[in-house]
Design a protein around this motif. Structure first.
Motif, PDB file in Angstrom:
ATOM      1  N   GLU A  77       0.824  -1.207   0.000  1.00  0.00           N
ATOM      2  CA  GLU A  77       0.000   0.000   0.000  1.00  0.00           C
ATOM      3  C   GLU A  77       0.860   1.260   0.000  1.00  0.00           C
ATOM      4  O   GLU A  77       2.045   1.219   0.325  1.00  0.00           O
ATOM      5  CB  GLU A  77      -0.923   0.025   1.221  1.00  0.00           C
ATOM      6  CG  GLU A  77      -0.172   0.106   2.532  1.00  0.00           C
ATOM      7  CD  GLU A  77      -1.046  -0.113   3.750  1.00  0.00           C
ATOM      8  OE1 GLU A  77      -2.222  -0.493   3.597  1.00  0.00           O
ATOM      9  OE2 GLU A  77      -0.536   0.080   4.867  1.00  0.00           O
ATOM     10  N   ILE A  78       0.213   2.354  -0.353  1.00  0.00           N
ATOM     11  CA  ILE A  78       0.817   3.676  -0.236  1.00  0.00           C
ATOM     12  C   ILE A  78       0.008   4.412   0.826  1.00  0.00           C
ATOM     13  O   ILE A  78      -1.222   4.425   0.776  1.00  0.00           O
ATOM     14  CB  ILE A  78       0.766   4.445  -1.570  1.00  0.00           C
ATOM     15  CG1 ILE A  78       1.565   3.711  -2.654  1.00  0.00           C
ATOM     16  CG2 ILE A  78       1.300   5.864  -1.392  1.00  0.00           C
ATOM     17  CD1 ILE A  78       1.368   4.275  -4.050  1.00  0.00           C
ATOM     18  N   VAL A  79       0.699   4.996   1.799  1.00  0.00           N
ATOM     19  CA  VAL A  79       0.027   5.748   2.855  1.00  0.00           C
ATOM     20  C   VAL A  79       0.475   7.194   2.753  1.00  0.00           C
ATOM     21  O   VAL A  79       1.671   7.482   2.696  1.00  0.00           O
ATOM     22  CB  VAL A  79       0.349   5.186   4.261  1.00  0.00           C
ATOM     23  CG1 VAL A  79      -0.307   6.022   5.341  1.00  0.00           C
ATOM     24  CG2 VAL A  79      -0.090   3.737   4.370  1.00  0.00           C
ATOM     25  N   ILE A  80      -0.498   8.098   2.707  1.00  0.00           N
ATOM     26  CA  ILE A  80      -0.211   9.526   2.639  1.00  0.00           C
ATOM     27  C   ILE A  80      -0.805  10.176   3.878  1.00  0.00           C
ATOM     28  O   ILE A  80      -1.990  10.018   4.155  1.00  0.00           O
ATOM     29  CB  ILE A  80      -0.785  10.150   1.361  1.00  0.00           C
ATOM     30  CG1 ILE A  80      -0.105   9.514   0.141  1.00  0.00           C
ATOM     31  CG2 ILE A  80      -0.610  11.664   1.366  1.00  0.00           C
ATOM     32  CD1 ILE A  80      -0.660   9.929  -1.179  1.00  0.00           C
ATOM     33  N   LYS A  81       0.045  10.890   4.623  1.00  0.00           N
ATOM     34  CA  LYS A  81      -0.401  11.607   5.809  1.00  0.00           C
ATOM     35  C   LYS A  81      -0.248  13.096   5.542  1.00  0.00           C
ATOM     36  O   LYS A  81       0.821  13.544   5.143  1.00  0.00           O
ATOM     37  CB  LYS A  81       0.420  11.209   7.037  1.00  0.00           C
ATOM     38  CG  LYS A  81       0.223   9.763   7.446  1.00  0.00           C
ATOM     39  CD  LYS A  81       1.033   9.431   8.674  1.00  0.00           C
ATOM     40  CE  LYS A  81       0.849   7.975   9.062  1.00  0.00           C
ATOM     41  NZ  LYS A  81       1.586   7.645  10.298  1.00  0.00           N
ATOM     42  N   ALA A  82      -1.327  13.842   5.767  1.00  0.00           N
ATOM     43  CA  ALA A  82      -1.318  15.285   5.518  1.00  0.00           C
ATOM     44  C   ALA A  82      -1.717  16.013   6.789  1.00  0.00           C
ATOM     45  O   ALA A  82      -2.656  15.611   7.470  1.00  0.00           O
ATOM     46  CB  ALA A  82      -2.288  15.644   4.400  1.00  0.00           C
ATOM     47  N   GLU A 153      -5.082  10.749   7.056  1.00  0.00           N
ATOM     48  CA  GLU A 153      -4.313   9.595   6.601  1.00  0.00           C
ATOM     49  C   GLU A 153      -5.097   8.895   5.499  1.00  0.00           C
ATOM     50  O   GLU A 153      -6.219   8.446   5.707  1.00  0.00           O
ATOM     51  CB  GLU A 153      -4.047   8.622   7.747  1.00  0.00           C
ATOM     52  CG  GLU A 153      -3.159   7.468   7.346  1.00  0.00           C
ATOM     53  CD  GLU A 153      -2.749   6.594   8.518  1.00  0.00           C
ATOM     54  OE1 GLU A 153      -2.925   5.372   8.422  1.00  0.00           O
ATOM     55  OE2 GLU A 153      -2.259   7.149   9.529  1.00  0.00           O
ATOM     56  N   VAL A 154      -4.499   8.825   4.313  1.00  0.00           N
ATOM     57  CA  VAL A 154      -5.121   8.181   3.161  1.00  0.00           C
ATOM     58  C   VAL A 154      -4.331   6.916   2.860  1.00  0.00           C
ATOM     59  O   VAL A 154      -3.126   6.974   2.627  1.00  0.00           O
ATOM     60  CB  VAL A 154      -5.132   9.113   1.925  1.00  0.00           C
ATOM     61  CG1 VAL A 154      -5.827   8.448   0.756  1.00  0.00           C
ATOM     62  CG2 VAL A 154      -5.784  10.445   2.257  1.00  0.00           C
ATOM     63  N   THR A 155      -5.023   5.776   2.894  1.00  0.00           N
ATOM     64  CA  THR A 155      -4.395   4.486   2.614  1.00  0.00           C
ATOM     65  C   THR A 155      -4.861   4.014   1.250  1.00  0.00           C
ATOM     66  O   THR A 155      -6.060   3.873   1.009  1.00  0.00           O
ATOM     67  CB  THR A 155      -4.762   3.457   3.697  1.00  0.00           C
ATOM     68  OG1 THR A 155      -4.408   3.982   4.978  1.00  0.00           O
ATOM     69  CG2 THR A 155      -4.026   2.149   3.470  1.00  0.00           C
ATOM     70  N   LEU A 156      -3.893   3.774   0.356  1.00  0.00           N
ATOM     71  CA  LEU A 156      -4.175   3.379  -1.019  1.00  0.00           C
ATOM     72  C   LEU A 156      -3.592   1.985  -1.264  1.00  0.00           C
ATOM     73  O   LEU A 156      -2.381   1.855  -1.486  1.00  0.00           O
ATOM     74  CB  LEU A 156      -3.549   4.378  -1.994  1.00  0.00           C
ATOM     75  CG  LEU A 156      -3.975   5.831  -1.786  1.00  0.00           C
ATOM     76  CD1 LEU A 156      -2.785   6.709  -1.505  1.00  0.00           C
ATOM     77  CD2 LEU A 156      -4.739   6.308  -2.971  1.00  0.00           C
ATOM     78  N   PRO A 157      -4.416   0.935  -1.195  1.00  0.00           N
ATOM     79  CA  PRO A 157      -3.897  -0.417  -1.441  1.00  0.00           C
ATOM     80  C   PRO A 157      -3.420  -0.567  -2.885  1.00  0.00           C
ATOM     81  O   PRO A 157      -4.062  -0.079  -3.814  1.00  0.00           O
ATOM     82  CB  PRO A 157      -5.095  -1.328  -1.172  1.00  0.00           C
ATOM     83  CG  PRO A 157      -6.099  -0.488  -0.464  1.00  0.00           C
ATOM     84  CD  PRO A 157      -5.831   0.923  -0.853  1.00  0.00           C
TER      85      PRO A 157
END
Length: 170
Positions: A77-82, A153-157
């Protein structure tokens, strides 16, 4: 299409919205107009530093700020924290189009106080926007966005084809 995923709705689309504009006939006019729109001031003189923007507001314009991001590329996954302090989940939108994740937020508040001949009214508004190009393919139907303590927090599998695989050396 808009789905509720986690706390913050995530919108997916295959097209990026663009504005239709007539091009000017002179390239220097285009550059000057683009500079004025971006910086909010006339093209600066190379010799006069008073007209140059400061580093502090280099990436902030027209009341909009760029939130700080952490992008974590894991195996599955890609995790993006803003950082989005002061924003509620209703104020934030997350969308994916053509491999680009976009986070936008708009918030406003108003407070009034009246006591006898004393009157105070404060209005504030803020907005943020940030886009990230996604490396690899993500499963857009399984994207989850959560907001907690001012951190989105956006989790992109990742899809199976974009996950790294080990290759044996022979």
């Amino acid at each position: 299409m808009s789905d509720k995923k986690g706390n913050v709705p995530v919108t997916t689309s295959n097209k990026i919205e663009t504005k239709k504009q007539w091009p000017s006939m002179h390239p220097l006019t285009d550059i000057s107009k683009a500079f004025e729109e971006f910086w909010g001031q006339k093209w600066p003189s190379l010799w006069d530093r008073r007209h140059m923007p400061s580093v502090d507001n280099l990436f902030e314009f027209e009341g909009q700020r760029l939130p700080s991001l952490d992008v974590i590329n894991r195996d599955s996954e890609i995790v993006i924290k803003a950082e989005v302090p002061g924003f509620d989940k209703k104020d934030i939108s997350v969308s994916i189009a053509d491999g680009i994740l976009t986070i936008k937020g708009e918030s406003s508040s108003e407070s009034k106080e009246e006591k006898g001949d004393y009157y105070r009214r404060e209005i504030s508004s803020s907005s943020l926007a940030r886009s990230v190009s996604l490396s690899g393919n993500v499963d857009e139907s399984k994207v989850v966005a959560n907001l907690k303590n001012g951190i989105l927090e956006v989790t992109l599998p990742k899809t199976e084809t974009s996950k790294p695989r080990k290759v044996e050396v022979q």
